[in-house]
Design a protein around this motif. Sequence first.
Motif, short mmCIF file in Angstrom:
data_model
loop_
_atom_site.label_atom_id
_atom_site.label_comp_id
_atom_site.label_asym_id
_atom_site.label_seq_id
_atom_site.Cartn_x
_atom_site.Cartn_y
_atom_site.Cartn_z
N VAL A 97 0.85 -1.19 0.00
CA VAL A 97 0.00 0.00 0.00
C VAL A 97 0.88 1.24 0.00
O VAL A 97 1.81 1.35 0.81
CB VAL A 97 -0.93 0.03 1.23
N ARG A 98 0.59 2.15 -0.90
CA ARG A 98 1.30 3.43 -0.98
C ARG A 98 0.28 4.55 -0.90
O ARG A 98 -0.72 4.53 -1.63
CB ARG A 98 2.07 3.51 -2.30
N VAL A 99 0.51 5.50 -0.01
CA VAL A 99 -0.37 6.66 0.13
C VAL A 99 0.36 7.86 -0.44
O VAL A 99 1.48 8.17 -0.02
CB VAL A 99 -0.74 6.91 1.60
N VAL A 100 -0.26 8.53 -1.40
CA VAL A 100 0.30 9.76 -1.97
C VAL A 100 -0.45 10.91 -1.32
O VAL A 100 -1.65 11.07 -1.53
CB VAL A 100 0.16 9.79 -3.50
N GLY A 131 4.31 14.07 1.47
CA GLY A 131 4.79 13.33 0.31
C GLY A 131 4.17 11.97 0.26
O GLY A 131 3.02 11.79 0.58
N SER A 132 4.99 10.99 -0.09
CA SER A 132 4.44 9.65 -0.21
C SER A 132 5.40 8.65 0.39
O SER A 132 6.58 8.91 0.54
CB SER A 132 4.17 9.31 -1.68
N ALA A 133 4.85 7.50 0.72
CA ALA A 133 5.63 6.40 1.24
C ALA A 133 4.97 5.13 0.75
O ALA A 133 3.86 5.15 0.26
CB ALA A 133 5.66 6.45 2.77
N SER A 134 5.68 4.02 0.88
CA SER A 134 5.08 2.79 0.40
C SER A 134 5.25 1.67 1.40
O SER A 134 6.08 1.75 2.30
CB SER A 134 5.71 2.37 -0.94
N GLY A 135 4.46 0.63 1.23
CA GLY A 135 4.55 -0.57 2.04
C GLY A 135 4.33 -0.30 3.51
O GLY A 135 3.53 0.52 3.91
N ALA A 136 5.11 -1.00 4.36
CA ALA A 136 4.96 -0.86 5.80
C ALA A 136 5.29 0.56 6.24
O ALA A 136 4.72 1.08 7.18
CB ALA A 136 5.87 -1.86 6.52
N ALA A 138 4.54 3.29 4.70
CA ALA A 138 3.34 4.11 4.54
C ALA A 138 2.40 3.90 5.71
O ALA A 138 1.85 4.84 6.24
CB ALA A 138 2.62 3.79 3.22
N GLY A 139 2.22 2.65 6.11
CA GLY A 139 1.32 2.37 7.21
C GLY A 139 1.84 2.95 8.51
O GLY A 139 1.11 3.57 9.27
N ALA A 140 3.14 2.79 8.76
CA ALA A 140 3.72 3.32 9.98
C ALA A 140 3.67 4.83 9.98
O ALA A 140 3.31 5.46 10.99
CB ALA A 140 5.17 2.83 10.13
N GLU A 141 4.02 5.46 8.87
CA GLU A 141 4.01 6.91 8.77
C GLU A 141 2.59 7.45 8.90
O GLU A 141 2.34 8.38 9.64
CB GLU A 141 4.61 7.33 7.44
N ALA A 142 1.65 6.84 8.20
CA ALA A 142 0.26 7.29 8.27
C ALA A 142 -0.30 7.04 9.67
O ALA A 142 -1.05 7.85 10.19
CB ALA A 142 -0.61 6.59 7.21
N GLY A 143 0.08 5.93 10.30
CA GLY A 143 -0.38 5.63 11.65
C GLY A 143 0.13 6.66 12.64
O GLY A 143 -0.59 7.12 13.51
N ALA A 144 1.40 7.05 12.48
CA ALA A 144 1.95 8.07 13.36
C ALA A 144 1.22 9.39 13.16
O ALA A 144 0.93 10.11 14.10
CB ALA A 144 3.44 8.25 13.08
N GLU A 145 0.91 9.72 11.90
CA GLU A 145 0.20 10.96 11.62
C GLU A 145 -1.20 10.94 12.20
O GLU A 145 -1.72 11.97 12.60
CB GLU A 145 0.10 11.19 10.11
#
Length: 149
Positions: A97-100, A131-136, A138-145
């Motif tokens: 999963v990648r979140v842009v 920005g964007s991130a991918s894989g785990a 993205a999940g970790a970064e989005a979860g922190a946010e």
Amino acid sequence: MEPASRVVLDLSRTRRWTVSVSGPAGGWTRELSPRHAELLYVLAAHPQGRTAAELAGDVFGDPARTVTVRAEMSRVRRYLSGVLAHRPYRFGEEVEVRVVRPAHPADLLPHSSAPAVVEARAASGAGCEPGSASGAEAGAEAGAEAGAG
């Protein structure tokens, strides 16, 4: 090892949010409603998954709204059944999963009042890199946010 499927949740454009799925058999893109964009963002932020009550709290601020969440997730699963799992709701383990995100944190689903999105905008504005991130990541970064814990 290559993931079985790749999902790109593009939230970078105002009111033009999309989800793209690609895999060995090909790919497709679909525009998202504001509510579906919120739900998929929360799922990307929580790779371990969310129960209906947790999603209701994340999106509506009311964990009792599970009937509404289940109805919305049923609609989402009609077009993402190959990449979403349930009990709890989550992206499948074999899915990358990648979140842009938008360039400016305040532009993340700007009309959303979902608590998880509001928290993510606030956390992003407090010094996190957009920005964007991918894989785990993205999940970790989005979860922190999203203020997940």
